[in-house]
Design an enzyme around this catalytic site. Sequence first.
Site, PDB file in Angstrom:
ATOM      1  N   SER A   1       0.809  -1.220   0.000  1.00  0.00           N
ATOM      2  CA  SER A   1       0.000   0.000   0.000  1.00  0.00           C
ATOM      3  C   SER A   1       0.842   1.270   0.000  1.00  0.00           C
ATOM      4  O   SER A   1       0.324   2.360  -0.287  1.00  0.00           O
ATOM      5  CB  SER A   1      -0.951  -0.001   1.200  1.00  0.00           C
ATOM      6  OG  SER A   1      -0.247  -0.283   2.396  1.00  0.00           O
TER       7      SER A   1
ATOM      8  N   ASP B   1      -3.896   5.693  11.962  1.00  0.00           N
ATOM      9  CA  ASP B   1      -3.098   4.938  10.995  1.00  0.00           C
ATOM     10  C   ASP B   1      -1.760   5.645  10.840  1.00  0.00           C
ATOM     11  O   ASP B   1      -1.652   6.658  10.150  1.00  0.00           O
ATOM     12  CB  ASP B   1      -3.816   4.854   9.647  1.00  0.00           C
ATOM     13  CG  ASP B   1      -3.043   4.031   8.630  1.00  0.00           C
ATOM     14  OD1 ASP B   1      -1.921   3.591   8.951  1.00  0.00           O
ATOM     15  OD2 ASP B   1      -3.549   3.825   7.521  1.00  0.00           O
TER      16      ASP B   1
ATOM     17  N   HIS C   1       0.512   4.686   6.970  1.00  0.00           N
ATOM     18  CA  HIS C   1       0.267   5.262   5.650  1.00  0.00           C
ATOM     19  C   HIS C   1       0.385   6.776   5.723  1.00  0.00           C
ATOM     20  O   HIS C   1       0.610   7.347   6.784  1.00  0.00           O
ATOM     21  CB  HIS C   1      -1.111   4.835   5.135  1.00  0.00           C
ATOM     22  CG  HIS C   1      -1.201   3.378   4.838  1.00  0.00           C
ATOM     23  ND1 HIS C   1      -1.778   2.481   5.703  1.00  0.00           N
ATOM     24  CD2 HIS C   1      -0.767   2.651   3.775  1.00  0.00           C
ATOM     25  CE1 HIS C   1      -1.694   1.256   5.191  1.00  0.00           C
ATOM     26  NE2 HIS C   1      -1.088   1.336   4.034  1.00  0.00           N
TER      27      HIS C   1
END
Length: 381
Positions: free
Chosen positions: A139, A358, A361
Site C-alpha cells: 500500500s 493509521d 500510511h
Amino acid sequence: MDFGYQSKIFLLLLLLVLQVQVLVAETQVLSLSTFSSNFSVSSSLRGKRVVKRKPVGRRGLLGCDLYKGKWIVDNSYPVYVASSCPYIDSEFDCLKHGRSDTQYLKYAWKPDTCDLPRFNGVNLLNKWRGKKVMFVGDSLSLNQWESLACLLHASVPNSKATFLRRDGLTSLAFQDYGVTIYLYRTPYLVDIQKQSIGNVLNLNSIQGGDTWKGMDVLVFNSWHWWTHTGDLQPFDYIQDGSTITKDMDRLAAYYKGMSTWGRWVDLNVDPSKTKVFFQGISPTHYMGKEWGSSSRNCYGELQPIEGSSYPTGLPEAQVVLNKVLSNVKKPVILLDITTLSQLRKDAHPSSYSDSGVDCSHWCVPGLPDTWNQLMYASFLT
C-alpha cells in the site's frame, strides 16, 4: 666498516621495515572496516548499530545528495488540492475525512547542498512519452502511485485519461502522451502459493514477475507486511527451498525474499530499456518515545521532527535492504525515502476519528508527493 656502524645501518633498515608493515596493516584494517560498514549484515541480520551503505543514485541533480537535508515551510504548497483529484482512495484524503489542520501540506524537502527541482508534470510526461511505468509492492506503492496520478492530473487536467482497476492491477493512461502508469499490488514481491497445507509464502518464487516485464520504469517496495503476524498475515507457512516452516525470523525471511527479487532483476531487466527504483523503508510512527514524546503514536502530531536525523537511527530493515541492493548486478536506484519520511511524524492519516489512527500510511497530497519529486529529479540528469 666497523661493527658499530653496521649495527646502526641494520637498526635503521629494521625500523624502516617495521614502519612499512604497520602502514600495510593499517591500510588492511581500514579496508576491512570500510567493507564491513558498507556491506556486512550480522548472521541474524540484526544489530543495534546501523551503518548506512551509500546507495546507488543518491547523487542526482548537480551532483548533490538529494536525501540529506531537512523539512522547511513552503507556503506555495500543496501543488494540487486533494478534492480535485479523482484517483485518491478515500482513507488517504485526510482533509476529506475531517483532518482540521493543513500545516502538514506546507512542508518542502530542502537538501543541504542544492535545491530540489520542483515537480513538472508536463516535462515528465514528455520525457516518458510512449512509455509504461509500473509501481510494484504494497500500500505504500499505492500511496506513491496515487500521488503521481494526482500530480500528473493537476499538470494536464484536460488530457484524455483512461483509468482501469482489476485483479490487483491498476492502470491510468494519459492518452495524449501515450504514458501509462500501473500499480501491481504484491506486498512481499515473492509469491504466496496455495498448497495442500494452506497458503505458503515461497521465498524463492516470483511468478508474478511476468507482469512486470516490458516496463520502461519499475518502482518497487516491500517491508511492512513482513512484520505482520497472527490474523494479520495472509500465509500459514514459509517456504525456503525445500524447507517449509510455520515461521522464521522475519528479517532473515525479508533478506531471502528480496534476494530472490534481486536475482529476478538481474535475469529479466535490460538497463538500456528499463530504469529500476527501489523505495527505501517507509517508517511507522506508533511509538512517541522514539522522538521524545509521551504520546503513544502519531495522533495529533502537527510538525516534522527538526533537524536531519531521526533519534533512533535507521530501521534494521534498511540494513537488510542495503545488503540486498549491494548484491544486485543490474543498476537499481534506491529512492532513499527512509530518513526524510521518519522525520514526518505529522503526515499520517491520524487526525480524524472515523478511521482510527493509521501511522503507517500517508496523507495524499503530502509526503508521497516528495517521493515523486525525488524520483522526477532522477530523470533530469
